[in-house]
Design an enzyme around this catalytic site. Structure first.
Site, short mmCIF file in Angstrom:
data_model
loop_
_atom_site.label_atom_id
_atom_site.label_comp_id
_atom_site.label_asym_id
_atom_site.label_seq_id
_atom_site.Cartn_x
_atom_site.Cartn_y
_atom_site.Cartn_z
N GLU A 124 0.82 -1.21 0.00
CA GLU A 124 0.00 0.00 0.00
C GLU A 124 0.85 1.26 0.00
OE1 GLU A 124 -2.59 0.32 3.43
OE2 GLU A 124 -3.78 1.91 2.49
N GLU A 142 2.97 9.75 6.08
CA GLU A 142 3.09 8.41 6.67
C GLU A 142 4.25 7.59 6.13
OE1 GLU A 142 -0.64 6.37 7.25
OE2 GLU A 142 -1.73 8.24 7.02
N ASP A 149 -5.58 3.11 -1.80
CA ASP A 149 -6.37 3.71 -0.73
C ASP A 149 -6.83 5.10 -1.18
OD1 ASP A 149 -7.00 5.34 1.58
OD2 ASP A 149 -6.11 3.79 2.85
N HIS A 195 -5.45 8.17 0.83
CA HIS A 195 -4.08 8.57 0.50
C HIS A 195 -4.02 9.17 -0.91
CE1 HIS A 195 -2.67 6.70 4.11
NE2 HIS A 195 -3.02 5.49 3.74
N HIS A 204 -9.02 0.59 -0.63
CA HIS A 204 -9.58 1.14 0.61
C HIS A 204 -10.53 2.26 0.21
CE1 HIS A 204 -6.48 -0.62 3.63
NE2 HIS A 204 -7.53 -1.39 3.46
N ARG A 239 -11.19 10.73 5.14
CA ARG A 239 -11.11 9.38 5.69
C ARG A 239 -12.39 8.97 6.42
NH1 ARG A 239 -5.33 6.76 7.77
NH2 ARG A 239 -5.38 5.22 6.09
N GLU A 290 -12.05 1.33 5.00
CA GLU A 290 -11.05 1.63 6.03
C GLU A 290 -11.22 3.11 6.36
OE1 GLU A 290 -6.42 0.61 6.59
OE2 GLU A 290 -6.84 2.36 5.36
MN LIG Z 1 -5.35 2.08 3.77
#
Ligand SMILES: [Mn+2]
Length: 272
Positions: free
Chosen positions: A153, A159, A186, A189, A212, A218, A247
């Site tokens: 990922e 991060e 994701d 992101h 995701h 988020r 997620e």
């Molecule tokens: Mn994720």
């Protein structure tokens, strides 16, 4: 495309983007009652899962496991595949290998996200990248013995600094010998890093192995400002048949987030 929702079994990860926090039985009941196809599990370690009990829950609720995360190795033990200390890198690999075995036995892939680590200080990008590549070669082929892929990922810049965008990730994965590592795309992101998320998905193409399903903040899709329709159209046109896994933060609460995510999943996978 199939729907999935996240459950964390790691109290220390509180505040993280997981919908359910009250154990596998509770998560399976909730997921099944809302119509999800699968759960995605964030365990403290492979050894924390009672496989027989989990299989009984899955059968009772007609669910499968979409994927199992390895982030517990980072959250609880600060293990990464790019740590300067070779002993820590070895422990990280063993932690992930055990989760591959757990997930593989359930027909599901393991996810490498936060355990990819980052390069910084005295550690340059080149050795970190080489260590990550060696680990993915080894672990990807190990996952193949279970006939499941390994998911890698790319994360946003806050991060990791290994890979932040799908296109760069895909180009690098194509240089590896193993062909069993797939990208986890994701949408949270991607909303930070990609110029055009739909185009990025098309560029990664068949390498996309898991998604995701999250909005810009988020939260559940529909509670932020990411335009999801072109992303869903890209996935459909790519022939993507994997999971859209929620997620997301349990906001305003777990049940409401889960309801919103499955409603958005249905809206974007059946009306297009
Ligand atoms: Mn994720």
């Amino acid at each position: 495309m199939r729907s999935a929702i996240t459950v964390s079994l790691v109290p220390e990860a509180k505040g993280g983007p997981f919908v359910f926090w009250d154990g596998l039985a509770h998560a399976c009941e909730q997921a099944a009652s809302l119509g999800y196809d699968a759960i995605e599990i964030f365990p403290p370690a492979a050894s924390a899962i009672d496989v027989a009990a989990l299989c009984a829950l899955l059968t009772r609720h007609r669910l499968t496991v979409a994927a199992i995360g390895t982030g517990g190795g980072w959250v609880l033990h600060q293990l990464t595949l790019t740590h300067a200390d070779p002993a820590v890198r070895a422990r990280a690999r063993e932690f992930i290998r055990a989760i591959i075995d757990l997930a593989g036995g359930l027909g599901a892939p393991a996810i490498i996200g936060s355990m990819q680590g980052r390069w910084e200080g005295a550690l340059a990008r080149e050795p970190a990248l080489a260590w990550l590549g060696e680990a993915l070669e080894d672990l990807g082929e190990h996952a193949a013995t279970h006939r499941v892929p390994l998911l890698y990922e790319p994360l946003n810049r806050y991060e990791t600094n290994m890979f932040n965008r799908l296109g760069d990730t895909a180009a690098w994965l194509r240089t590896l010998r193993t062909k069993n590592v797939r990208i986890l795309a994701d949408l949270f992101h991607m909303n930070i890093e990609e110029a055009n998320p739909a185009a990025a998905l098309r560029e990664a193409g068949a390498l996309v192995g898991h998604v995701h399903f999250a909005d810009s903040n988020r939260r559940a899709v529909g509670l932020g400002h990411t335009p999801i329709a072109p992303i869903a159209a890209a996935l459909r046109e790519m022939g993507y048949t994997g999971f859209l896994s929620a997620e997301i933060f349990p906001l305003p609460d777990s049940t409401a987030a889960a309801r919103q995510a499955i409603a958005a999943f249905r809206q974007h996978t059946t009306l297009l």
